[in-house]
Design a protein around this motif. Structure first.
Motif, PDB file in Angstrom:
ATOM      1  N   PRO A  26       0.820  -1.207   0.000  1.00 38.70           N
ATOM      2  CA  PRO A  26       0.000   0.000   0.000  1.00 38.70           C
ATOM      3  C   PRO A  26       0.858   1.264   0.000  1.00 38.70           C
ATOM      4  CG  PRO A  26      -0.793  -1.579   1.621  1.00 38.70           C
ATOM      5  CD  PRO A  26       0.522  -2.094   1.135  1.00 38.70           C
ATOM      6  N   VAL A  27       0.361   2.295  -0.660  1.00 41.60           N
ATOM      7  CA  VAL A  27       1.101   3.550  -0.794  1.00 41.60           C
ATOM      8  C   VAL A  27       0.618   4.562   0.229  1.00 41.60           C
ATOM      9  CG1 VAL A  27       1.550   5.514  -2.321  1.00 41.60           C
ATOM     10  CG2 VAL A  27       1.555   3.178  -3.239  1.00 41.60           C
ATOM     11  N   THR A  28       1.570   5.255   0.852  1.00 41.80           N
ATOM     12  CA  THR A  28       1.271   6.397   1.712  1.00 41.80           C
ATOM     13  C   THR A  28       1.868   7.635   1.068  1.00 41.80           C
ATOM     14  OG1 THR A  28       1.359   5.027   3.708  1.00 41.80           O
ATOM     15  CG2 THR A  28       1.489   7.415   4.003  1.00 41.80           C
ATOM     16  N   ILE A  29       1.038   8.609   0.722  1.00 38.21           N
ATOM     17  CA  ILE A  29       1.572   9.847   0.151  1.00 38.21           C
ATOM     18  C   ILE A  29       1.914  10.821   1.275  1.00 38.21           C
ATOM     19  CG2 ILE A  29       0.284   9.529  -1.981  1.00 38.21           C
ATOM     20  CD1 ILE A  29      -1.507  11.866  -1.138  1.00 38.21           C
ATOM     21  N   VAL A  30       2.905  11.645   1.020  1.00 40.12           N
ATOM     22  CA  VAL A  30       3.417  12.593   2.002  1.00 40.12           C
ATOM     23  C   VAL A  30       3.279  14.004   1.433  1.00 40.12           C
ATOM     24  CG1 VAL A  30       5.427  13.304   3.331  1.00 40.12           C
ATOM     25  CG2 VAL A  30       5.042  10.884   2.884  1.00 40.12           C
ATOM     26  N   LEU A  31       2.605  14.867   2.188  1.00 46.06           N
ATOM     27  CA  LEU A  31       2.387  16.252   1.768  1.00 46.06           C
ATOM     28  C   LEU A  31       2.925  17.187   2.852  1.00 46.06           C
ATOM     29  CD1 LEU A  31      -1.304  15.944   0.487  1.00 46.06           C
ATOM     30  CD2 LEU A  31       0.788  15.886  -0.888  1.00 46.06           C
ATOM     31  N   HIS A  32       3.715  18.153   2.450  1.00 45.35           N
ATOM     32  CA  HIS A  32       4.441  19.014   3.372  1.00 45.35           C
ATOM     33  C   HIS A  32       3.617  20.216   3.838  1.00 45.35           C
ATOM     34  CE1 HIS A  32       4.768  21.886   0.081  1.00 45.35           C
ATOM     35  NE2 HIS A  32       5.063  20.852  -0.690  1.00 45.35           N
ATOM     36  N   GLY A  33       4.200  20.972   4.756  1.00 48.31           N
ATOM     37  CA  GLY A  33       3.597  22.205   5.250  1.00 48.31           C
ATOM     38  C   GLY A  33       3.895  23.393   4.361  1.00 48.31           C
ATOM     39  N   ARG A  54       7.321   0.835   4.667  1.00 44.87           N
ATOM     40  CA  ARG A  54       6.176   1.460   4.012  1.00 44.87           C
ATOM     41  C   ARG A  54       6.580   1.971   2.629  1.00 44.87           C
ATOM     42  NH1 ARG A  54       1.459   2.442   6.021  1.00 44.87           N
ATOM     43  NH2 ARG A  54       1.037   1.825   8.171  1.00 44.87           N
ATOM     44  N   ARG A  55       5.640   1.988   1.726  1.00 44.85           N
ATOM     45  CA  ARG A  55       5.891   2.498   0.377  1.00 44.85           C
ATOM     46  C   ARG A  55       5.452   3.960   0.346  1.00 44.85           C
ATOM     47  NH1 ARG A  55       3.053   0.687  -5.288  1.00 44.85           N
ATOM     48  NH2 ARG A  55       4.689   1.444  -6.690  1.00 44.85           N
ATOM     49  N   TRP A  56       6.429   4.855   0.415  1.00 43.42           N
ATOM     50  CA  TRP A  56       6.165   6.287   0.508  1.00 43.42           C
ATOM     51  C   TRP A  56       6.202   6.947  -0.866  1.00 43.42           C
ATOM     52  CZ3 TRP A  56       4.689   7.709   5.221  1.00 43.42           C
ATOM     53  CH2 TRP A  56       5.175   7.019   6.339  1.00 43.42           C
ATOM     54  N   LEU A  57       5.242   7.805  -1.120  1.00 44.66           N
ATOM     55  CA  LEU A  57       5.234   8.650  -2.313  1.00 44.66           C
ATOM     56  C   LEU A  57       5.213  10.097  -1.829  1.00 44.66           C
ATOM     57  CD1 LEU A  57       4.922   9.261  -5.356  1.00 44.66           C
ATOM     58  CD2 LEU A  57       2.442   8.958  -5.061  1.00 44.66           C
ATOM     59  N   TRP A  58       6.384  10.748  -1.844  1.00 47.02           N
ATOM     60  CA  TRP A  58       6.422  12.133  -1.390  1.00 47.02           C
ATOM     61  C   TRP A  58       6.120  13.058  -2.564  1.00 47.02           C
ATOM     62  CZ3 TRP A  58       9.819  15.160  -3.975  1.00 47.02           C
ATOM     63  CH2 TRP A  58      10.974  14.560  -4.514  1.00 47.02           C
ATOM     64  N   ILE A  59       5.384  14.118  -2.263  1.00 43.66           N
ATOM     65  CA  ILE A  59       4.924  15.044  -3.298  1.00 43.66           C
ATOM     66  C   ILE A  59       5.211  16.473  -2.856  1.00 43.66           C
ATOM     67  CG2 ILE A  59       2.910  15.893  -4.592  1.00 43.66           C
ATOM     68  CD1 ILE A  59       1.581  13.170  -4.040  1.00 43.66           C
ATOM     69  N   ASP A  60       5.812  17.249  -3.738  1.00 45.04           N
ATOM     70  CA  ASP A  60       5.964  18.684  -3.487  1.00 45.04           C
ATOM     71  C   ASP A  60       4.808  19.414  -4.162  1.00 45.04           C
ATOM     72  OD1 ASP A  60       8.220  18.411  -1.978  1.00 45.04           O
ATOM     73  OD2 ASP A  60       9.623  18.875  -3.598  1.00 45.04           O
ATOM     74  N   LEU A  90      -0.780   7.757 -12.052  1.00 42.63           N
ATOM     75  CA  LEU A  90      -0.007   6.619 -11.565  1.00 42.63           C
ATOM     76  C   LEU A  90      -0.865   5.369 -11.417  1.00 42.63           C
ATOM     77  CD1 LEU A  90       2.224   8.354  -8.860  1.00 42.63           C
ATOM     78  CD2 LEU A  90       2.897   7.618 -11.158  1.00 42.63           C
ATOM     79  N   GLY A  91      -2.179   5.531 -11.529  1.00 43.35           N
ATOM     80  CA  GLY A  91      -3.088   4.404 -11.451  1.00 43.35           C
ATOM     81  C   GLY A  91      -3.102   3.719 -10.100  1.00 43.35           C
ATOM     82  N   LEU A  92      -2.955   4.509  -9.023  1.00 44.19           N
ATOM     83  CA  LEU A  92      -2.889   3.934  -7.691  1.00 44.19           C
ATOM     84  C   LEU A  92      -4.281   3.654  -7.133  1.00 44.19           C
ATOM     85  CD1 LEU A  92      -0.117   6.210  -6.174  1.00 44.19           C
ATOM     86  CD2 LEU A  92       0.136   3.876  -6.999  1.00 44.19           C
ATOM     87  N   PRO A  93      -4.426   2.581  -6.356  1.00 43.38           N
ATOM     88  CA  PRO A  93      -5.674   2.378  -5.622  1.00 43.38           C
ATOM     89  C   PRO A  93      -5.725   3.378  -4.474  1.00 43.38           C
ATOM     90  CG  PRO A  93      -4.077   0.721  -4.991  1.00 43.38           C
ATOM     91  CD  PRO A  93      -3.459   1.501  -6.118  1.00 43.38           C
ATOM     92  N   GLN A  94      -6.709   3.258  -3.608  1.00 45.81           N
ATOM     93  CA  GLN A  94      -6.804   4.195  -2.494  1.00 45.81           C
ATOM     94  C   GLN A  94      -5.486   4.253  -1.723  1.00 45.81           C
ATOM     95  OE1 GLN A  94     -10.302   3.129  -0.107  1.00 45.81           O
ATOM     96  NE2 GLN A  94     -11.237   5.023  -0.788  1.00 45.81           N
ATOM     97  N   VAL A  95      -5.051   5.466  -1.419  1.00 47.22           N
ATOM     98  CA  VAL A  95      -3.801   5.666  -0.703  1.00 47.22           C
ATOM     99  C   VAL A  95      -4.082   6.211   0.694  1.00 47.22           C
ATOM    100  CG1 VAL A  95      -2.527   6.116  -2.834  1.00 47.22           C
ATOM    101  CG2 VAL A  95      -3.519   8.040  -1.553  1.00 47.22           C
ATOM    102  N   ASP A  96      -3.111   6.030   1.573  1.00 45.57           N
ATOM    103  CA  ASP A  96      -3.107   6.708   2.858  1.00 45.57           C
ATOM    104  C   ASP A  96      -2.346   8.020   2.690  1.00 45.57           C
ATOM    105  OD1 ASP A  96      -4.467   4.631   4.157  1.00 45.57           O
ATOM    106  OD2 ASP A  96      -2.592   3.554   4.533  1.00 45.57           O
TER     107      ASP A  96
END
Length: 280
Positions: A26-33, A54-60, A90-96
């Motif tokens: 499962p993918v967890t996306i990361v969004l910054h402040g 964990r499979r992290w997808l960080w996004i700016d 990216l065709g991802l299923p529901q992410v955290d």
């Protein structure tokens, strides 16, 4: 994994992103402040490093890190659309989602308009509305972010000393423990051409909407994680926000301010991992 400058990720139209941690699952996306120099690797490198499985997808977000601002509607709405478009491509299923401050507001808006994309959310220090659930009697300083940005970029302009002071007075409870590498990384990110453009041109930076009207429609379980000494808003605001969310939970972490994930990454990693692992 250490704090790094933004930027060896992939550019995808309106986003800059990259992968960390595990290669599957499962993918967890990361969004910054939204503070000067914020980007997802600087905000969450400690937590991601403690949870390498964990499979992290960080996004700016647009206007931060190496991601240029985008137009169309308000900048905030454009940020929400950019994250949704990336997940679709990216065709991802529901992410955290693990998100800080501004990123948490983006995550909540995304969960409201695209519930198919979001499974669970853990947000830290986010203020998506002035009065969550109609509550008003709590400690909050809604103009602190704007004043901070003006002070940091005003006068003689950005400096390492100003960044040290910003982190020590707003983001960390104990400023004497801030690693020099963190100060330097945030400073370098705060003086990129994208960051300087956002500092001088309001149309180039993300200004959050007040999304109080949609909080009661958010179906995703949401953890509101708060630093007890957060100067932007106190734990009473966090409690009101958690109560306004249909499936909201609350954790208040002592000896932390606005960036508990940087100051106490072990504690935050443990709480976040337990919450996002929960399948109930």
């Amino acid at each position: 994994m250490s704090v790094t400058d933004p930027g060896t990720g992939t550019v995808s139209r309106t986003t800059v992103y990259g992968w960390a941690g595990g290669s599957s699952g499962p993918v967890t996306i990361v969004l910054h402040g939204g503070g000067p120099g914020c980007h997802s690797m600087s905000d969450f490198t400690g937590v991601m490093g403690l949870l390498p499985f964990r499979r992290w997808l960080w996004i700016d977000l647009p206007g931060y890190g190496n991601c240029a601002a985008v137009g169309g509607g308000t900048e905030f709405d454009a940020s929400v659309r950019a994250v949704a478009a990336l997940l679709d491509r990216l065709g991802l299923p529901q992410v955290d989602v693990l998100a800080q401050s501004l990123g948490g507001t983006v995550a909540l808006q995304l969960a409201a308009v695209r519930p198919d994309l979001i499974r669970r959310i853990a947000l830290i220090g986010s203020q998506p509305t002035a009065h969550p659930g109609g509550a008003a009697d709590f400690i909050a300083d809604p103009s602190l972010g704007a004043r901070t940005r003006e002070k940091y970029y005003g006068g003689d302009g950005p400096s390492v000393a100003k960044m040290q002071d910003l982190l020590a007075t707003l983001e960390w409870y104990d400023g004497s423990t801030i690693p020099e590498s963190t100060v330097q990384a945030r400073y370098r990110s705060s003086i990129t051409p994208i960051a300087l453009a956002a500092a001088t041109d309001a149309t180039q930076r993300v200004v959050p909407n007040d999304i109080g009207a949609v909080l009661d429609s958010i179906e995703a379980p949401t953890l509101v994680l708060w630093g007890r000494h957060d100067p932007f808003a106190g734990p009473d605001y966090a409690a009101a926000l958690a109560a306004a969310l249909p499936r909201g939970d609350l954790v208040v972490l002592g000896r932390t301010a606005h960036h508990p994930q940087a100051e106490r990454p072990q504690a935050v990693a443990a709480v976040v991992d337990a919450y996002l692992t929960d399948r109930s």
